[in-house]
Design a protein around this motif. Structure first.
Motif, PDB file in Angstrom:
ATOM      1  N   ASP A 237       0.827  -1.153   0.071  1.00  0.00           N
ATOM      2  CA  ASP A 237      -0.186  -0.092  -0.093  1.00  0.00           C
ATOM      3  C   ASP A 237       0.717   1.234  -0.043  1.00  0.00           C
ATOM      4  OD1 ASP A 237       0.882  -0.394   2.431  1.00  0.00           O
ATOM      5  OD2 ASP A 237      -0.758   0.246   3.437  1.00  0.00           O
ATOM      6  N   GLU A 240       1.690   1.898  -3.464  1.00  0.00           N
ATOM      7  CA  GLU A 240       0.549   2.439  -4.265  1.00  0.00           C
ATOM      8  C   GLU A 240       0.187   3.847  -4.033  1.00  0.00           C
ATOM      9  OE1 GLU A 240      -2.911   0.148  -3.462  1.00  0.00           O
ATOM     10  OE2 GLU A 240      -2.040  -1.402  -4.801  1.00  0.00           O
ATOM     11  N   PRO A 270       1.179  -3.006  -7.601  1.00  0.00           N
ATOM     12  CA  PRO A 270       0.068  -1.756  -7.400  1.00  0.00           C
ATOM     13  C   PRO A 270      -0.839  -1.844  -8.367  1.00  0.00           C
ATOM     14  CG  PRO A 270       2.490  -1.139  -7.363  1.00  0.00           C
ATOM     15  CD  PRO A 270       2.613  -2.542  -7.865  1.00  0.00           C
ATOM     16  N   HIS A 271      -2.012  -1.437  -7.926  1.00  0.00           N
ATOM     17  CA  HIS A 271      -3.254  -1.472  -8.764  1.00  0.00           C
ATOM     18  C   HIS A 271      -2.979  -0.327  -9.710  1.00  0.00           C
ATOM     19  CE1 HIS A 271      -4.732   1.638  -5.982  1.00  0.00           C
ATOM     20  NE2 HIS A 271      -5.673   1.674  -7.051  1.00  0.00           N
ATOM     21  N   ASN A 272      -2.359   0.733  -9.428  1.00  0.00           N
ATOM     22  CA  ASN A 272      -2.441   2.000  -9.970  1.00  0.00           C
ATOM     23  C   ASN A 272      -1.087   2.386 -10.646  1.00  0.00           C
ATOM     24  OD1 ASN A 272      -0.815   2.438  -7.754  1.00  0.00           O
ATOM     25  ND2 ASN A 272      -1.643   4.551  -7.261  1.00  0.00           N
ATOM     26  N   LEU A 273      -0.394   1.017 -11.169  1.00  0.00           N
ATOM     27  CA  LEU A 273       0.854   1.222 -11.826  1.00  0.00           C
ATOM     28  C   LEU A 273       0.929   2.115 -13.183  1.00  0.00           C
ATOM     29  CD1 LEU A 273       3.782   0.279 -11.766  1.00  0.00           C
ATOM     30  CD2 LEU A 273       3.199  -1.811 -12.957  1.00  0.00           C
TER      31      LEU A 273
END
Length: 345
Positions: A237, A240, A270-273
């Motif tokens: 987290d 991210e 990371p989901h927001n890469l």
């Protein structure tokens, strides 16, 4: 236990050491380690006998407990563990390393080490204590320095974010960032005691308590204009959050990702890469061994900072070789402030 401190090959009879008894699944426990009393070999030509006085335990050692390919070989099952240590030469058959010298080396996790004289560094302990060479003057300090000068260089006026900021590297990195011209230094740590120390003792402008709420929201409030440099020790987290709050062209030094070290399955990225693409971020992985050429420059500067008192450091110390596993487990769970050390008596 007796020692012949002349050049005779007769040495110590026995010494205690920590061996890897089993490989952990998930978080390691003390059952994965074994304390053994073993004979110490006689010295060969060019070898020295070191009585270790201090040893380091570090998060990267968790990866070496697994039988998996990595940048450094795994610990051998049933073999003595290893890591950075300092100690006193008590017997020598190496002309360049006399009895009485204080040396650093990589044969920790044992009370006595037989080493090639060419494999140790003789230390100057006239101005600093020997254990400083395991912390601010060792690879710990060098990691912070290299991260902020070569991997994700700080520029005057930058906003810098450092995760794991109360740990060995983070507590030094925040101060170095300031010395390099950072205008604002933000750190994260767990709990009110550690976050208070970040501001009061380690010179951070703002401290984020990751236990108190979502780290991304806290970072957005602390750095409304975005961050320019991120030194990552946590991953997950925190990475991210750093991506979400990065300014265009921000520079990331990816030093460690302790949040995933005990995972038993694949760790998601990371989901927001994709924001790293659109913000043109520089995400660069780092191994301190790639930066050993900086040691002379760094040591000269760091010794000056320490002796003048402008670099504040702290240690968390466990006593005795038998406490080394507990100290290591403590590093993984974040019980330490500053450098975690084991004093061997």
């Amino acid at each position: 236990m007796s020692v012949n401190s002349s050049a005779s090959p007769r040495t110590v009879v026995t010494g205690r050491e920590i061996r890897l008894a089993s490989r952990p699944v998930g978080a390691p426990t003390e059952e994965n380690f074994e304390l053994v009393t073993a004979p110490v070999p006689q010295l060969g030509e060019g070898e020295i006998l070191v009585r270790n006085t201090w040893m380091s335990v570090d998060p990267y050692m968790r990866g070496r407990m697994d039988d998996a390919e990595s940048y450094i070989p795994p610990f051998g099952l049933g073999a003595v563990l290893e890591g950075s240590a300092v100690g006193e030469v008590v017997a020598s058959r190496a002309d360049a390393v006399p009895v009485g010298a204080t040396v650093s080396h990589f044969a920790g996790w044992r009370e006595y080490a037989v080493l090639d004289g060419a494999a140790v560094s003789v230390l100057d302990v006239s101005a600093v204590p020997a254990q400083a060479y395991l912390g601010p003057l060792g690879t710990t300090g060098l990691t912070a320095y290299a991260a902020l000068t070569e991997v994700a260089p700080v520029r005057p006026g930058d906003t810098v974010f450092i995760s794991g900021a109360a740990g060995a590297v983070g507590s030094v990195a925040g101060q170095i960032a300031r010395k390099l011209g950072a205008a604002r230094v933000i750190g994260s740590a767990g709990g009110p005691e550690k976050t208070a120390k970040l501001v009061n003792d380690f010179g951070y402008d703002t401290a984020l308590d990751y236990r108190a709420g979502a780290i991304a929201a806290q970072l957005a409030e602390a750095a409304p204009g975005g961050i320019d440099v991120y030194v990552d020790h946590v991953g997950g987290d925190h990475l991210e959050a750093a991506i979400a709050n990065a300014a265009t062209g921000a520079r990331f030094a990816l030093v460690g990702a302790i949040s995933g070290y005990n995972a038993t399955g694949p760790v998601p990225g990371p989901h927001n890469l994709f924001q790293a693409y659109t913000k043109r971020l520089q995400l660069r992985g780092m191994l301190v061994s790639d930066h050993f050429g900086l040691f002379p420059e760094f040591t000269e500067r760091a010794v000056g900072w320490l002796t003048e008192g402008s670099l504040h450091t702290e240690e968390t110390v466990f006593e005795g070789i038998e406490q080394a596993p507990a100290a290591f487990l403590g590093v993984l769970s974040g019980v330490n402030t500053g450098k975690m050390l084991v004093r061997l008596t």
